[in-house]
Write an enzyme that holds these catalytic residues in place. Structure first.
Site, PDB file in Angstrom:
ATOM      1  N   LYS A  13      35.423 -26.607  13.660  1.00  0.00           N
ATOM      2  CA  LYS A  13      34.493 -25.553  13.242  1.00  0.00           C
ATOM      3  C   LYS A  13      34.729 -24.286  14.048  1.00  0.00           C
ATOM      4  O   LYS A  13      34.659 -23.177  13.522  1.00  0.00           O
ATOM      5  CB  LYS A  13      33.041 -26.037  13.391  1.00  0.00           C
ATOM      6  CG  LYS A  13      32.645 -26.975  12.252  1.00  0.00           C
ATOM      7  CD  LYS A  13      31.372 -27.748  12.519  1.00  0.00           C
ATOM      8  CE  LYS A  13      31.183 -28.799  11.421  1.00  0.00           C
ATOM      9  NZ  LYS A  13      30.188 -29.819  11.756  1.00  0.00           N
ATOM     10  N   GLN A  28      25.377 -30.821  15.659  1.00  0.00           N
ATOM     11  CA  GLN A  28      26.218 -31.852  15.045  1.00  0.00           C
ATOM     12  C   GLN A  28      25.443 -33.174  14.993  1.00  0.00           C
ATOM     13  O   GLN A  28      24.875 -33.614  16.002  1.00  0.00           O
ATOM     14  CB  GLN A  28      27.507 -32.010  15.875  1.00  0.00           C
ATOM     15  CG  GLN A  28      28.523 -32.976  15.312  1.00  0.00           C
ATOM     16  CD  GLN A  28      29.217 -32.473  14.058  1.00  0.00           C
ATOM     17  OE1 GLN A  28      29.286 -31.265  13.800  1.00  0.00           O
ATOM     18  NE2 GLN A  28      29.735 -33.380  13.258  1.00  0.00           N
ATOM     19  N   ASP A  58      23.145 -25.204   8.213  1.00  0.00           N
ATOM     20  CA  ASP A  58      23.320 -26.508   7.562  1.00  0.00           C
ATOM     21  C   ASP A  58      22.425 -26.636   6.328  1.00  0.00           C
ATOM     22  O   ASP A  58      22.632 -27.509   5.491  1.00  0.00           O
ATOM     23  CB  ASP A  58      22.936 -27.638   8.526  1.00  0.00           C
ATOM     24  CG  ASP A  58      24.121 -28.239   9.259  1.00  0.00           C
ATOM     25  OD1 ASP A  58      25.203 -28.310   8.657  1.00  0.00           O
ATOM     26  OD2 ASP A  58      23.945 -28.640  10.428  1.00  0.00           O
TER      27      ASP A  58
HETATM   28  N1  LIG Z   1      24.948 -30.911  11.418  1.00  0.00           N
HETATM   29  C1  LIG Z   1      25.955 -31.464  10.749  1.00  0.00           C
HETATM   30  N2  LIG Z   1      26.482 -30.833   9.689  1.00  0.00           N
HETATM   31  C2  LIG Z   1      27.534 -31.389   8.989  1.00  0.00           C
HETATM   32  O1  LIG Z   1      28.007 -30.787   8.001  1.00  0.00           O
HETATM   33  C3  LIG Z   1      28.064 -32.637   9.426  1.00  0.00           C
HETATM   34  C4  LIG Z   1      27.485 -33.248  10.541  1.00  0.00           C
HETATM   35  N3  LIG Z   1      26.429 -32.658  11.183  1.00  0.00           N
HETATM   36  N4  LIG Z   1      27.945 -34.451  10.975  1.00  0.00           N
HETATM   37  C5  LIG Z   1      29.102 -35.083  10.374  1.00  0.00           C
HETATM   38  C6  LIG Z   1      29.286 -34.712   8.925  1.00  0.00           C
HETATM   39  C7  LIG Z   1      30.705 -34.929   8.424  1.00  0.00           C
HETATM   40  N5  LIG Z   1      31.196 -33.624   8.068  1.00  0.00           N
HETATM   41  C8  LIG Z   1      32.520 -33.322   7.720  1.00  0.00           C
HETATM   42  C9  LIG Z   1      32.979 -32.032   7.645  1.00  0.00           C
HETATM   43  C10 LIG Z   1      34.320 -31.745   7.400  1.00  0.00           C
HETATM   44  C11 LIG Z   1      35.222 -32.746   7.205  1.00  0.00           C
HETATM   45  C12 LIG Z   1      36.652 -32.390   6.993  1.00  0.00           C
HETATM   46  O2  LIG Z   1      37.045 -31.263   7.234  1.00  0.00           O
HETATM   47  N6  LIG Z   1      37.504 -33.308   6.514  1.00  0.00           N
HETATM   48  C13 LIG Z   1      38.906 -32.999   6.273  1.00  0.00           C
HETATM   49  C14 LIG Z   1      39.787 -33.465   7.411  1.00  0.00           C
HETATM   50  C15 LIG Z   1      39.862 -34.936   7.640  1.00  0.00           C
HETATM   51  C16 LIG Z   1      40.511 -35.272   8.980  1.00  0.00           C
HETATM   52  O3  LIG Z   1      39.789 -35.350   9.987  1.00  0.00           O
HETATM   53  O4  LIG Z   1      41.733 -35.436   9.002  1.00  0.00           O
HETATM   54  C17 LIG Z   1      39.334 -33.557   4.910  1.00  0.00           C
HETATM   55  O5  LIG Z   1      38.590 -34.381   4.351  1.00  0.00           O
HETATM   56  O6  LIG Z   1      40.374 -33.144   4.440  1.00  0.00           O
HETATM   57  C18 LIG Z   1      34.777 -34.044   7.248  1.00  0.00           C
HETATM   58  C19 LIG Z   1      33.443 -34.333   7.492  1.00  0.00           C
HETATM   59  C20 LIG Z   1      30.233 -32.699   8.313  1.00  0.00           C
HETATM   60  N7  LIG Z   1      29.124 -33.261   8.789  1.00  0.00           N
END
Ligand SMILES: Nc1nc(=O)c2c([nH]1)NC[C@@H]1CN(c3ccc(C(=O)N[C@@H](CCC(=O)O)C(=O)O)cc3)C=[N+]21
Ligand SMILES: NC(=O)C1=CN([C@@H]2O[C@H](COP(=O)(O)OP(=O)(O)OC[C@H]3O[C@@H](n4cnc5c(N)ncnc54)[C@H](OP(=O)(O)O)[C@@H]3O)[C@@H](O)[C@H]2O)C=CC1
Length: 287
Positions: A54, A98, A121
């Site tokens: 992020k 987070q 969020d």
């Molecule tokens: N306050 C809060 N807000 C959130 O938005 C939040 C959170 N807590 N806790 C965890 C979850 C999970 N989440 C993700 C965001 C981006 C990817 C992401 O970028 N994934 C990529 C990369 C995968 C990799 O790590 O290789 C993809 O799917 O291509 C995944 C999961 C947001 N979350």
């Protein structure tokens, strides 16, 4: 049939380019630059990776960012104090805590402490309420990103049946609300749903966000349906997969998001979009 891929990574890249331009314009006009504060409590390695990503996203578009990496022993009181300071900090437009937070901290209390104007969020009850009333607001990033992807893929909603599997505050419930607001007929499946199959079989738009692999059998997918896989699993070798078995799902779907490269990158892009919206609103009417 082999489904067309919905390329979340490419769509996110386009959005990041737009946001970069907006920041360049602000800079050229000598205006303040939008800023995001990210708070992580504890040392969970996956969360550490997300927080780092992020901040990298912020750097890419030219936002300022601050990371507050707190020990797992941080008290709720200390966390709320930090949120109060960030709420009062005029250089901060967005605050993200987070999730999950350690057991001794109450998630709802933390979320409610964030100023709704900085709740990028979109989890604060004020913003959830506004969304449910279809009022302009900061919208939860994952469902907001999915709607953006669906729109860009030419999806229509009126007269279509959308099934959402999973009903969490972050993914399933706001997703169902977004689809309802867009005009779809929506079914929400959750832990107590007895038989998922008929709801999946009749879905023109299927969103799966449970966090359990194989919960939805790809053979149930309606031929030609639009399929969105939100689930994320990382195996020991570091390989990332979704809730669905991708290869078989792709044989039946009309359009499908891959994991990685689908919903995840779009979620992060929407966080930046929300930070820019929060900035714009605060510039117009500072508290
Ligand atoms: N306050 C809060 N807000 C959130 O938005 C939040 C959170 N807590 N806790 C965890 C979850 C999970 N989440 C993700 C965001 C981006 C990817 C992401 O970028 N994934 C990529 C990369 C995968 C990799 O790590 O290789 C993809 O799917 O291509 C995944 C999961 C947001 N979350
Ligand atoms: N790519 C991205 O941007 C993001 C990906 N994710 C991923 O999405 C997945 C879900 O995340 P999240 O919503 O936070 O997870 P949660 O564990 O908070 O929620 C899971 C939801 O699925 C429901 N559920 C559990 N078992 C079943 C079942 N057998 N049938 C139907 N529904 C069931 C739960 O029900 P109940 O409420 O009763 O417990 C809950 O509503 C995870 O894999 C996560 O990693 C999450 C956020 C962003």
């Amino acid at each position: 049939m082999t489904a067309a891929l919905i390329d979340g990574k490419a769509e996110a890249g386009l959005l990041l380019d737009e946001i970069t331009h907006a920041v360049e314009n602000l800079r050229a006009k000598g205006q303040r630059i939008p800023g995001l504060a990210v708070i992580l409590v504890g040392e969970d390695p996956a969360s550490q990776i997300y927080v780092r990503k992020k901040r990298e996203d912020c750097a890419q578009v030219g936002f300022t960012s601050q990371a507050h990496l707190l020990s797992a022993q941080t008290t709720q009181h200390e966390l709320l104090d930090l949120i109060d300071r960030l709420n009062a900090d005029d250089t901060v437009d967005g605050i993200l805590v987070q999730l999950p937070v350690p057991q001794h901290i109450d998630t709802e209390t933390v979320i409610e402490r964030i100023s709704p104007t900085k709740d990028v969020d979109g989890f604060h009850p004020y913003n959830v309420g506004r969304l449910s009333l279809r009022l302009p607001t900061l919208r939860p990033c994952t469902p907001y990103g999915i709607i953006h992807l669906l729109d860009r893929a030419g999806e229509t909603y009126k007269g279509r049946h959308a099934t959402v599997v999973g009903a969490s505050n972050i993914v399933g419930r706001p997703m169902a609300l977004e689809l309802l607001l867009a005009g779809a007929t929506v079914t929400i499946c959750h832990r107590f749903t007895r038989n998922l199959r008929p709801y999946v079989e009749s879905a023109d738009i299927l969103v799966v966000g449970v966090g359990k692999r194989g919960i939805v059998n790809s053979d149930w997918i309606k031929p030609g349906a639009t399929v969105i896989d939100v689930g994320m699993h990382r195996d020991k070798s570091g390989r990332v997969t979704g809730d669905l078995e991708f290869a078989t799902a792709r044989e039946r779907a009309g359009k499908i998001t891959p994991v990685p490269g689908g919903v995840g990158p779009m979620t992060r892009a929407m966080l930046l979009q929300n930070t820019l919206s929060a900035y714009t609103r605060r510039q117009r009417s500072p508290e």
